[in-house]
Each structure stands twice: as C-alpha cells, then as structure tokens.
Design a protein around this motif. Structure first.
Motif, PDB file in Angstrom:
ATOM      1  N   GLU A 335       0.844  -1.258  -0.037  1.00  0.00           N
ATOM      2  CA  GLU A 335       0.224   0.006  -0.225  1.00  0.00           C
ATOM      3  C   GLU A 335       0.708   1.099  -0.067  1.00  0.00           C
ATOM      4  OE1 GLU A 335       0.444  -1.514   4.119  1.00  0.00           O
ATOM      5  OE2 GLU A 335       0.144  -2.169   2.250  1.00  0.00           O
ATOM      6  N   GLY A 336       2.106   1.113   0.275  1.00  0.00           N
ATOM      7  CA  GLY A 336       3.065   2.339   0.031  1.00  0.00           C
ATOM      8  C   GLY A 336       4.268   2.320   0.804  1.00  0.00           C
ATOM      9  N   ARG A 387       0.848   6.699   1.572  1.00  0.00           N
ATOM     10  CA  ARG A 387       0.191   5.917   0.431  1.00  0.00           C
ATOM     11  C   ARG A 387       0.716   6.299  -0.939  1.00  0.00           C
ATOM     12  NH1 ARG A 387      -2.864   3.608   4.359  1.00  0.00           N
ATOM     13  NH2 ARG A 387      -4.355   4.948   5.608  1.00  0.00           N
TER      14      ARG A 387
END
Length: 536
Positions: A335-336, A387
């Motif tokens: 997700e990041g 993010r």
C-alpha cells in the motif's frame, strides 16, 4: 615611709594589694619609718601608738586595729583584725582572721607619739580584696523542653547575716520574664540552642557583687537535618538548599551525606521511601553511595534518631537524559511506504514527524498518510504510512525532544517511483553538513555506475540509469552544492519514461552506526562513520 609584705599564713608574698578568700586568714607584714630628719621631733620618752583605719574614716573615728587602749575598735573587726610584732621596732604588721566579704576595701596606717608626733601614711595604702562565689545547684542532665529548677546560694558561715540581692544572666533567659530573674530560685526550660551557653548568678550586698557562671549541657533530639551531594570524582559535598527533589543525569554516580545536630549524637540511617517501623534501612551510615538508579525517580529518606527522639528528611532523585533516537527506518509495502521511529529519554520524549514543511503528530489518517504514536515508560514510538501517489523529492524526518535536548533522523524520498535514502539520527548543527555529504557520495556512486553501463551499451541506446531507472538529475554539473538537501533533490518530470513503460523500483540505503554529537569547538573536525551501502 611605709612598706609591707602581705602573706597568706606566712611566708611573705609582697605587694600593696592583698586578695584572700572569704573565711580564710591572711597576714600582712608591714614596717615603717618616721621622718625625723624633716624637723619633726621624735621623743623616746612618749609611748608609740599605731592605728589602721578604713580609707573613708578619719583618725577620729574608730580604728579597725590599734595598740592604743584609749581608742575604740570597730565592732565588725574586733577580735579579727590585730597587730603583730612590736611597734617600737617599726613593725606595723596586721593579721586578719576569717576574712569577710564586707572587709574588702582600702586601709591606711597612722602613728602617734605624744602631742608632737602624729602622722598618717596616705601615700601608700593597703587594698584588701575578699573574694567569694555563690553556688548554682540544679539536677543534671538538662533536657530540651523539660523544666528544671535552679538555685543560687551564697554560703559564708564566717560572715554576719546580711541582705542579699540575686540576679540571673545568660542567653538561655532571653525569652523569660525579666521580673522572674531577681530571685535565688529560677525555673528554666532549656532549648536545644541553649546547649553550650553560659548561665550566671550574681549576688550583690553592701556594694559588693559576687558571681558564679556555669556552662549549660543540654541534651536534645535530632534537629537541623541537612543533605549534601557529591558526584563521582568530586571530593567536596555541596549542601542542598532545596531537598524536595533534584535532577540526576542518567548513569551518574553520586554520594549523599546526611548530617544532624543532636545530643547525644544521633544514629543516621537511609531508607527507600518513607520509613516504617518494620522497614529495614538500606544503609546505617551517614554517607549513601549510589552507583546506578534503575528507575526514573527514587525517594530516599535519611532518619536521625537518639534516645530523645528522631527526625526525618526526604529527597526525590529524578533521573534525566536527552532523547536517544532509533530510526527512522522505512520499508516498501503493497500500500505504500511505511516508516517507524523510536526514542528513549527521561522524561519521556514527545515524538512527531515532518513531511517537508508539514508537521505530523498524534494519531490520525487521511488519504495520503496514516500517523500513529504510543509511549511506555521512557520510550516513545511512532509510525507513518505513506499512501501511493505521494510525490517524491521531499524530506521525511522523525523528531524527538524533551526539556533536556532534541534528536532527529531524516529519510529522503528520491525522485522516481518511491525510493528513499535513510540518513540516520542527527543532532545539532552537523545534520545539514552530513546530509549534503551523503547526497554527494550517492550521486558519485550513481554516476559511476551509469558511465560503466554506457561504455558497455551499443550506440543509440537511450541513456538509462541502471540504479534509479529513468531518472534525470538536473544537478549533475554541481553535485556537491551547499544548498539544503531538499533543494538538491529535483522533480523527475523532465526525463520521465514514456507512458505505458514498466519501470523497475530501485532504491539505495545508507546506514550510520554509533553517531555521536560533538562539542561546539569540535564541529569543524566532525567525522562520520558508516557501515555499509546497499543498492538494489
């Protein structure tokens, strides 16, 4: 001419002043000569009479001693003052038995022979001093706070009854009613501060004052407790003016000295916390040595105790230290980018993040990032999740601070797809210089790799960075600028790959170990040790 030699029971001791204790005997040896060469007749046919008078008396008054049967003698000296030897042999010696205090005074000698020889020797007189001291009686030992009756007496069995005037003096009487100080008896409640002071009783009669002084020996419970502190390698102890709490640097060794005023001397003991009847002391000496405090705060109590009572004094030791930073460390997740950071300090530090100029702290999340923090004891922990879609080329730092200092560590988001450089924990003025050095070193490493690959690639192939992908560095001409790092990391928009091409993720990390802050005077000589450089 008149000469004498005052003696106590004989032998002769000489002088014009005679001192004798009350009720004791004294003999004054005396000789005289008559100035017959001065025109005064000296007939041997007449009888020679000699007299002793008090100074204020005239020769017409009663004498204190004489061999003239026609002359009266004072009642108070009759039978006690008498002449010795033969006046015809120029002997004027005087004997005094059971001397009284009232006998003190000045006396002069006179001779008479017939009507022609009459002479008083006033140029040389006898000064008689009869001494005596009253007695002070009280029950010992004196105890602070306990009333005690004191009695002053003057016992002179050889003296005649006479009225006496009593008075008392001393520092121990400063709080008493002055009207109570003119009596032979006194009720005194001694205090601790009265120990070692003088108390005097004075007795006055017939213009004669006698006195007796005693040194007060007062027992009292412990008082005036005080604690002194000394750090390691310091021999002198410093008295703590405020003993409620003191700050101790973490890891510091120290000694605590407890002192109390008491009589008899007090037994000194140290306790952890407040002492209770069943509590065991951690030390039974006046000095307590502390090599390491395992807790952030410790309460110590010194107790002084003797048979008359006890007194306690407590002290809180608070261990303090500036922040120590672990991290930040970052890892790439689906997700990041996720970064974590921890700090230890006393008191516990506050921890926050900075993303560029944006301050992130507390616990919250939005579409771009998520921040969480927690603390336990001296530790503070924080995490930050970035993010997808967050632009690169900005600095990310973790900062920890308390009232004793601050530390920070930075992560640089490099141009291109999320890649980062972990710079490590920094503190003080050397952070910017170290960051610039890291960027320069990384740039040369990347440039060297590109040149090597370009030499091995056929002509016409696009210049592609093997480490950073298709990232264009607009600052190659000046790789070691003095500008801040966030100004050196430029946007990748100029040389972005064509749309649709898949670019592999590349990043580099530089890890520093055992970084230490230097004193201001050593900043120019600051050196940085690093362990490894990894690329992927």
């Amino acid at each position: 001419m008149l000469t004498w030699c005052p003696c106590c029971c004989c032998p002769c001791c000489g002088g014009e002043s005679v001192a004798v204790k009350a009720c004791m005997d004294v003999r004054v040896t005396c000789s005289f000569s008559y100035p017959w060469n001065s025109g005064y007749p000296w007939y041997s046919s007449g009888e020679l009479f000699i007299y002793w008078f008090r100074e204020k008396d005239q020769h017409t008054n009663d004498a204190v001693a004489t061999n003239d049967p026609r002359k009266r003698v004072k009642p108070e000296t009759r039978g006690r003052f008498s002449l010795l030897g033969d006046p015809n042999n120029n002997d004027c010696s005087l004997s005094i038995r059971q001397a009284r205090l009232s006998d003190s005074g000045v006396y002069y000698f006179r001779v008479e022979r017939g009507y022609d020889v009459r002479y008083s020797y006033r140029d040389k007189k006898l000064n008689l001093l009869v001494t005596g001291k009253p007695d002070i009686h009280f029950l010992e030992p004196l105890e602070s706070g306990s009333p005690t009756k004191l009695t002053c007496r003057l016992s002179l069995a050889c003296d005649e009854p006479h009225p006496l005037l009593f008075s008392w003096a001393g520092d121990a009487l400063d709080a008493m009613n002055p009207d109570t100080l003119h009596s032979s008896e006194l009720t005194l409640t001694p205090r601790a501060q009265d120990h070692g002071t003088n108390l005097t009783c004075l007795v006055t009669f017939q213009q004669v004052t006698l006195e007796r002084t005693v040194l007060l020996n007062v027992s009292y419970a412990p008082r005036n407790l005080r604690i002194s502190l000394s750090f390691r390698n310091v021999t002198a102890f410093k008295i703590l003016q405020n003993t409620s709490s003191i700050l101790i640097p973490e890891g510091q060794e120290l000694q605590l000295l407890c002192v109390a005023d008491s009589k008899p001397p007090a037994q000194l003991s140290w306790f952890q916390g407040s002492p209770t009847p069943e509590a065991a002391p951690i030390s039974n000496t006046e000095v307590l040595e502390l090599q390491y405090l395992g807790t952030a705060e410790a309460e110590l109590t010194c107790q002084a105790q003797n048979p008359l009572g006890s007194e306690n004094i407590s002290l809180s030791l608070i261990v303090v230290s500036p922040p120590q930073l672990l991290g930040p460390s970052c890892s790439q997740e689906d997700e990041g980018l996720r970064c974590s950071c921890s700090s230890r300090a006393r008191p516990a530090p506050s921890l926050h993040w900075r993303l560029g100029k944006l301050l992130l702290e507390g616990n919250f999340s939005n579409a771009s990032f998520e921040v969480s923090s927690s603390s336990a004891g001296p530790w503070a922990n924080g995490s930050l999740s970035l993010r997808e879609g967050l632009s690169s080329g900005v600095s990310l730092s973790c900062e920890a601070l308390n009232i004793h200092g601050a530390r920070s560590g930075s992560v640089l988001l490099l141009p291109g797809k999320p890649a980062f450089l972990v710079v490590g924990a920094l503190g003080g003025a050397g952070a910017m210089a170290l960051l610039s050095l890291c960027l320069c070193f990384l740039f040369f490493y990347i440039l060297k790799a590109r040149r090597k690959q370009a030499a091995m690639r056929p002509e016409g192939v696009d210049d592609e960075d093997p480490v950073m992908g298709t990232v264009a560095w607009g600052s190659r001409k000046k790789p070691c600028s003095d500008s801040p790092p966030d100004q050196m990391v430029l946007s990748p928009a100029e040389d972005a790959p064509p749309p649709g091409e898949q670019e592999d993720l590349h990043y580099a990390s530089l890890n520093f170990h055992e970084m230490t802050s230097r004193e201001p005077q050593d900043q120019e000589a600051t050196s940085t040790e690093y362990a490894e450089i990894k690329t992927s």
